[in-house]
Design an enzyme around this catalytic site. Structure first.
Site, PDB file in Angstrom:
ATOM      1  CG  ASP A   1      -8.307  -5.921 -25.918  1.00  0.00           C
ATOM      2  OD1 ASP A   1      -8.360  -4.969 -25.116  1.00  0.00           O
ATOM      3  OD2 ASP A   1      -7.437  -6.806 -25.859  1.00  0.00           O
TER       4      ASP A   1
ATOM      5  N   PRO B   1       2.226  -8.221 -32.667  1.00  0.00           N
ATOM      6  CG  PRO B   1       3.923  -7.182 -31.455  1.00  0.00           C
ATOM      7  CD  PRO B   1       2.741  -6.896 -32.327  1.00  0.00           C
TER       8      PRO B   1
ATOM      9  CG  LEU C   1       0.649  -4.827 -28.397  1.00  0.00           C
ATOM     10  CD1 LEU C   1       1.746  -4.803 -29.458  1.00  0.00           C
ATOM     11  CD2 LEU C   1       0.494  -3.435 -27.794  1.00  0.00           C
ATOM     12  N   GLY C   2      -3.856  -6.770 -28.163  1.00  0.00           N
ATOM     13  CA  GLY C   2      -5.196  -7.067 -28.688  1.00  0.00           C
ATOM     14  C   GLY C   2      -5.209  -7.838 -29.990  1.00  0.00           C
ATOM     15  CB  SER C   3      -2.889 -10.215 -31.651  1.00  0.00           C
ATOM     16  OG  SER C   3      -2.782 -11.236 -30.706  1.00  0.00           O
ATOM     17  CB  SER C   4      -7.230 -12.808 -29.500  1.00  0.00           C
ATOM     18  OG  SER C   4      -7.327 -12.037 -28.339  1.00  0.00           O
ATOM     19  CB  ALA C   5      -9.645  -7.885 -29.830  1.00  0.00           C
ATOM     20  CB  ALA C   6      -6.761  -7.205 -34.213  1.00  0.00           C
TER      21      ALA C   6
END
Ligand code: PMV
Length: 313
Positions: free
Chosen positions: A147, A96, A101-106
């Site tokens: 992240d 999400p 939850l660190g989506s930009s880092a992922a």
């Protein structure tokens, strides 16, 4: 063609206090973003998601607007590898967005790894973490390395401000249920609110921060010995201290109390707070805990693998 995946992250212990120099513990979780990369004959970057298809000229990958992390990660990869062919990226995410939850880092580390693989250029997990941090810094102006390091390296990490990052060797995987409030918030604003509270009551808030620091060191020992009961207890204490910092809210607190009542060993908010997500430690009663956390909740566990190549042709 290459497919790479990177995990999301949660903060298990120590958020906010880490801004004042105490350590924190972050963990990669089994919710991943998948990036499929292919070369193109035309000199452009094409990004495909389930929702849309966008195309950018390769020589102007400005880190602005939609897909800014992707564009920056491609620009840095081209600079680092010395290649300049066109690239097509297909992105599918289970993470999400804007929930802490660190989506930009992922997505940043997955794109970096995918493009380097595409050109057959070696990139160690540590180098990947560094480049990922650079992407976030150059897009956002400032960024903590947490992240991108967690998503690149996987597992559980002890973040020591000013003294680097250390891997915590787990005795067992950590079974969690994540509940998301759906409330989007800006980490910067929540961090600024804590700073104002500290300015008004330094003699109290500094004590809270110190206490969180001590709690993190105890949590590290509990993780290493696989003592889930103590971990749960420490999560509850950490939540109480985060309440004292004023970063919890009704949406989080309701979920936290419901999860405990449904059988979780402990529960707390994760990340900045004021919305975003909470985590519940649930080695048993997982389905029941998930049910009380409502929609946007999911059962997960430690992602031992950080960024990894899923397939290569
Ligand atoms: O909002 P998140 O999950 O990225 O977490 C922020 C964590 C803080 O400690 C509040 C801020 C920081 O930079 O460490």
């Amino acid at each position: 063609m290459v497919v790479v995946s990177s995990p999301a992250k949660i903060i298990l212990f120590g958020e906010h206090a880490v801004v004042y120099g105490t350590p924190a513990i972050a963990m990669a979780i089994e919710r991943r973003i998948f990036v499929k990369a292919e070369t193109l004959s035309e000199k452009k970057l094409v990004v495909l998601t389930g929702r849309k298809k966008v195309s950018f000229p390769l020589h102007i990958l400005t880190p602005e607007g939609e897909f800014r992390y992707v564009k920056k990660a491609v620009a840095i990869s081209l600079e680092n590898t010395g290649y300049s062919s066109g690239i097509k990226l297909e992105i599918n995410s289970e993470i999400p967005r804007a929930s802490g939850l660190g989506s930009s880092a992922a997505v940043s580390v997955a794109v970096l790894k995918a493009v380097h693989e595409l050109y057959d250029v070696e990139l160690s997990p540590e180098e990947l973490a560094k480049l990922g941090h650079r992407v976030e810094r150059e897009v956002q102006g400032a960024a903590s390395p947490t992240d991108t390091a967690t998503s690149a390296l996987g597992g559980v990490l002890l973040i020591k401000p000013g003294a680097g990052i250390e891997r915590i060797e787990l005795n067992r995987d950590i079974p969690l249920v994540v509940g998301c409030t759906g409330i989007k918030r800006s980490t910067g604003k929540v961090v600024a609110g804590v700073r104002e509270l500290r300015d008004r009551h330094p003699e109290i808030i500094d004590g809270v921060m110190e206490c969180i620091g001590r709690l993190v060191l105890k949590a590290k020992c509990a993780l290493e010995s696989g003592d889930l009961k103590t971990l749960g207890e420490l999560m509850d204490i950490n939540q109480g201290l985060l309440e004292a910092l004023g970063v919890s809210n009704l949406a989080l607190a309701r979920r936290i109390y419901s999860a405990r009542k449904a059988g979780a060993l402990g529960a707390k908010l994760t990340g900045a707070g004021a919305g975003g997500c909470m985590i519940a430690l649930a080695p048993e009663h997982q389905e029941k805990v998930k049910k009380v956390l409502g929609k946007n909740s999911f059962i997960t566990t430690t992602a031992r693998a950080g960024t990894k190549v899923e397939s290569l042709e």
